[in-house]
Design an enzyme around this catalytic site. Structure first.
Site, PDB file in Angstrom:
ATOM      1  N   ASP A  76      -6.674   3.355  -2.435  1.00 51.60           N
ATOM      2  CA  ASP A  76      -5.396   3.533  -1.549  1.00 51.60           C
ATOM      3  C   ASP A  76      -4.109   3.159  -2.414  1.00 51.60           C
ATOM      4  OD1 ASP A  76      -6.383   0.975  -1.848  1.00 51.60           O
ATOM      5  OD2 ASP A  76      -4.837   0.202  -0.647  1.00 51.60           O
ATOM      6  N   GLU A  77      -3.005   3.444  -2.100  1.00 49.68           N
ATOM      7  CA  GLU A  77      -1.764   3.031  -2.516  1.00 49.68           C
ATOM      8  C   GLU A  77      -1.588   3.017  -4.240  1.00 49.68           C
ATOM      9  OE1 GLU A  77      -0.444   0.039   1.073  1.00 49.68           O
ATOM     10  OE2 GLU A  77      -1.462  -0.806  -0.549  1.00 49.68           O
TER      11      GLU A  77
END
EC number: 3.2.1.52
Length: 776
Positions: A334-335
């Protein structure tokens, strides 16, 4: 002696000192949390147990069943003070019998049968027996007694989902081994069978890896921690810690004995500053790097063009898999900003080597992330395990066998299920337990933001209607997450997850047609008594007064409906003074037609609820009919356009329902003042939080009309695009103009169509969050 043992010692002392008062029999209630699938009341006499009543394990050679019997004896003693002997044997004698052999395809299914001679818990597996024990445990009242009565009954139960998860982040703040064990005990109480353990972060690497000792020597320590929400002020105190491999094995064993699988998460290729600070050669720039001291997303990520970084990933994952027997291994995903990859010669060389090209769906760098995720998956698959990651692993194309944990709403999970991939639903809209639990932020501990009360958690339906029957089979279950940026101590962690975990477990265990929130609340009270004897620090928001505040255009009033869990009298005032038992008693509805500050309170168990307080403010737009000419953003629609004329003001939490949002289009709404009215001022409140893509309006226009069709502009103001240094927060916009007669007023607020180049969402439309329209 730990706190739990102290509580138990006090409890047993209480039993001894109560004398005759413990002799009365205690009756159980099988309607527990989660509610069993089927409960059949049977004719016949009740079963009574006391200290002479044994627990018989009918599987004497099975160590897991012996442990199950010991758990049950411990629970009964905790609740009642009754010490029951645990015996093994294959003869059907004794009062409580535990056995295997239940015919059911679901391995976690169980059956409880009670008559006046015995109570039998049978399971399709040892885990099934354990969940039957949990139901029995929760059915027994927390009350000192010398005997317990069990009404004759047949209970048949099994979980809806095979995956029932709860995540704990220890990267931002770490908790002791004993505290993690307590967290696991809390999961077991709620029939949760997967403990997702988030072990690595930009702010700290928490797991010992023998091949890379600097990960814990350096990567587990940050020099200080930011105060509040990235205030640019720091506490100046070094912070760190990690779990040794011996401690990891101890925790995994502890969880396994409670039928809980531990899923480790090693977040990659982003959120890796703990690793980069230890081994800077793994990054795109070569550093120097330091363990992050503030929250949020870092641009520094693993260099996917670097073979050494890929070797690091392989070695770390293999060492992690040596420690965790879990089928699922979580790699985060993620991210991960692509900024460094766009300029990194090694990453660009890798992109060219792989022949990755931009297309309409994905950039070459997003495809590079997909290459990395596929590489990590291959490492995991080679050990016979399965990879799971956050829904960003969909970017650039999904790895062949990946399971998706959908957190940015449900859409990522829907996309993955339609592609034939398994999914765990964990949308931040419902089950992010780092969110606030009430709208009263000022009286709650600091949280990351958001708003996820118990009722919203309970409302989650993990299987979207849009999926076909075949696609629905890919929804393995649901999970809630606790991120710990603002949770420095374990008592705070407990406060954030309890009793929301109780609502979660009904979502995970029960069939949707069985769920009923009001019924859940009535069954929650005995569970809270178990929280108390275990010294769990639970949040008490469910005892607060609930208020429904509705604009009534017909009567031109704000109508207030109040209720409380205890169904007792609610006392209120409208002038801001503290309500007491001599104040007016609420009855049906309170109608407000002028400025007021309502306060209300109720009393229960010798205590009183927190005081409910709300300011109601009237202007000429309040309660008037309003029509939206452009659509409200579906993700933040809440009660719709009437929110702007409901007399209520939003606070700094934009998810409470007091704000509504527009994105990609403008706010354009017409208020009918119902008659010709002289006006000379119009206002609108907005909320700015640039990090969440929430920007201010670019223009504000007021138009008037006497027929609702032909409008004339009486005021307009344009605003500069927000800069990186411009402040966040609540913004009040007011336009004044010459006194004008009008019946209809049109309010137009232009949204930010393209966020500026300095922003991570550059070029994309921003959100405009707005609240009360003021017309005077």
């Amino acid at each position: 002696m730990d706190r739990r043992k102290i509580i138990r010692a006090i409890f047993l002392t209480l039993i001894c000192t109560l004398g005759l008062s413990v002799n009365a029999q205690t009756k159980v209630d099988y309607r527990v949390v989660p509610l069993p699938h089927q409960i059949f009341d049977e004719a016949g006499k009740r079963l009574t147990i006391n200290e002479k009543s044994p627990i018989i394990n009918m599987e004497p050679e099975n160590s897991m069943m012996r442990r199950n019997a010991e758990f049950l004896a411990e629970y009964i003693e905790d609740h009642s003070g009754i010490k029951m002997a645990v015996k093994s044997g294959n003869k059907k004698k004794g009062v409580i019998l535990l056995k295997l052999g239940l015919e059911n395809e679901n391995p976690e299914a169980y059956k409880i049968e009670v008559n006046n001679k015995a109570l039998v818990i049978s399971g399709a597996s040892e885990a099934g027996v354990f969940y039957g024990i949990q139901t029995l445990r929760k059915a027994i009242p927390v009350k000192p007694t010398s005997a317990i009565e069990f009404p004759a009954v047949t209970i048949k139960d099994e979980p809806r989902f095979s995956y029932r998860g709860m995540m704990l982040d220890v990267g931002r703040h770490i908790f002791s081994v004993d505290e993690v064990k307590t967290y696991i005990d809390m999961l077991a109480l709620h029939n949760i069978n997967n403990f997702h353990w988030h072990l690595t972060e930009d702010q700290g690497w928490r797991i010992e890896i023998k091949e890379y000792p600097k990960l814990t020597e350096m990567g587990s320590q940050r020099k200080e921690t930011v105060i509040g929400r990235n205030s640019d002020r720091y506490d100046g105190k070094p912070y760190g810690g990690f779990y040794t491999q011996e401690e990891i094995r101890e925790i995994v064993d502890y969880a396994t004995k409670r039928y809980i699988n531990v899923i480790p998460e090693i977040d990659m290729p982003g959120h890796m500053l703990g690793a980069l600070a230890s081994y800077p050669e793994l990054g795109c720039t070569g550093g120097p790097y330091e363990v992050r001291t503030k929250w949020g997303i870092a641009y520094e990520v693993l260099c996917v063009g670097n073979d050494q970084a890929l070797e690091f990933v392989k070695n770390v994952l293999n060492e992690v898999m040596d420690l965790f027997p879990s089928e699922f291994i979580h790699i985060g995903g993620d991210e991960c900003p692509k900024t460094r990859w766009e300029k990194c010669p090694k990453c660009q060389a890798r992109i060219e080597e792989l022949g990755l090209k931009d297309d309409e769906a994905h950039t070459a760098e997003e495809k590079l992330q997909s290459y990395f995720i596929s590489y990590a998956e291959k490492v995991i698959n080679e050990r016979g395990r399965r990879m799971i990651g956050w829904d960003e692993i969909l970017e650039g194309g999904l790895a062949p066998n990946a399971t998706v944990m959908s957190w940015r709403g449900m859409s990522g999970g829907v996309e993955a299920a339609k592609m034939g991939h398994d999914v765990v639903m964990t949308p931040n809209s419902h089950v992010y337990f780092d969110h606030y639990q009430s709208t009263d932020n000022a009286r709650d501990p600091l949280a990351i933001g958001g708003y996820s009360p118990v009722e919203r958690v309970y409302a989650l339906e993990p299987v979207p209607d849009e999926l076909t029957n075949e696609e629905r089979k890919h929804i393995l279950g649901a999970q809630a997450n606790l991120w710990t940026e603002y949770i420095p101590v374990f008592e705070h962690a407990q406060f954030m997850v309890l009793p929301r975990m109780a609502a979660l477990c009904e979502v995970q265990w029960m069939q949707p047609e069985q769920k009923n929130y009001e019924d859940f609340l009535s069954r929650l009270m005995p569970l809270i008594e178990i929280y108390k004897i275990n010294d769990y620090n639970y949040a008490k928001h469910i005892f607060d007064i609930n208020a429904e505040i509705v604009p009534n255009p017909k009567d031109e009033t704000i109508d207030i409906y109040l209720d409380a869990l205890n169904n007792g009298d609610i006392y209120y005032t409208l002038n801001g003074t503290a309500p007491v038992k001599h104040s007016p008693v609420y009855d049906e509805v309170i109608k407000i037609d002028e400025n007021a500050q309502i306060k209300a309170v109720t009393f229960f168990d010798g205590e009183k609820s927190r005081v409910f307080s709300e300011d109601i403010t009237f202007n000429k737009a309040t309660t008037k009919p309003i029509e939206a000419l452009q659509p409200v953003d579906e993700g933040y629609r809440f009660e719709g356009i009437s929110t702007l004329v409901d007399g209520l003001s939003g606070n700094s939490n934009y998810r409470t329902g007091r704000w509504i949002a527009f994105r990609g289009n403008d706010l354009e709404a017409v208020i009918d003042l119902k008659k010709e009215t002289t006006i000379k001022e119009a206002g609108l409140t907005s909320y700015v939080l640039k990090g969440d893509w929430i920007f201010d309006m670019r223009s504000f226009t007021v138009q008037v009309s006497d027929d609702g069709k032909n409008f004339e502009t009486v005021a307009r103001k344009e605003y500069e695009q927000l800069g990186q240094s411009d402040s966040n927060g609540i913004k009040k916009h007011t336009l004044r103009f010459d006194p004008t007669e009008a019946r209809y007023v049109k309010i137009i607020a232009e949204t930010e169509k393209e966020m500026p180049g300095w922003h991570s969402g550059a070029g994309k439309p921003g959100y405009l969050f707005v609240d009360e329209i003021i017309i005077n």
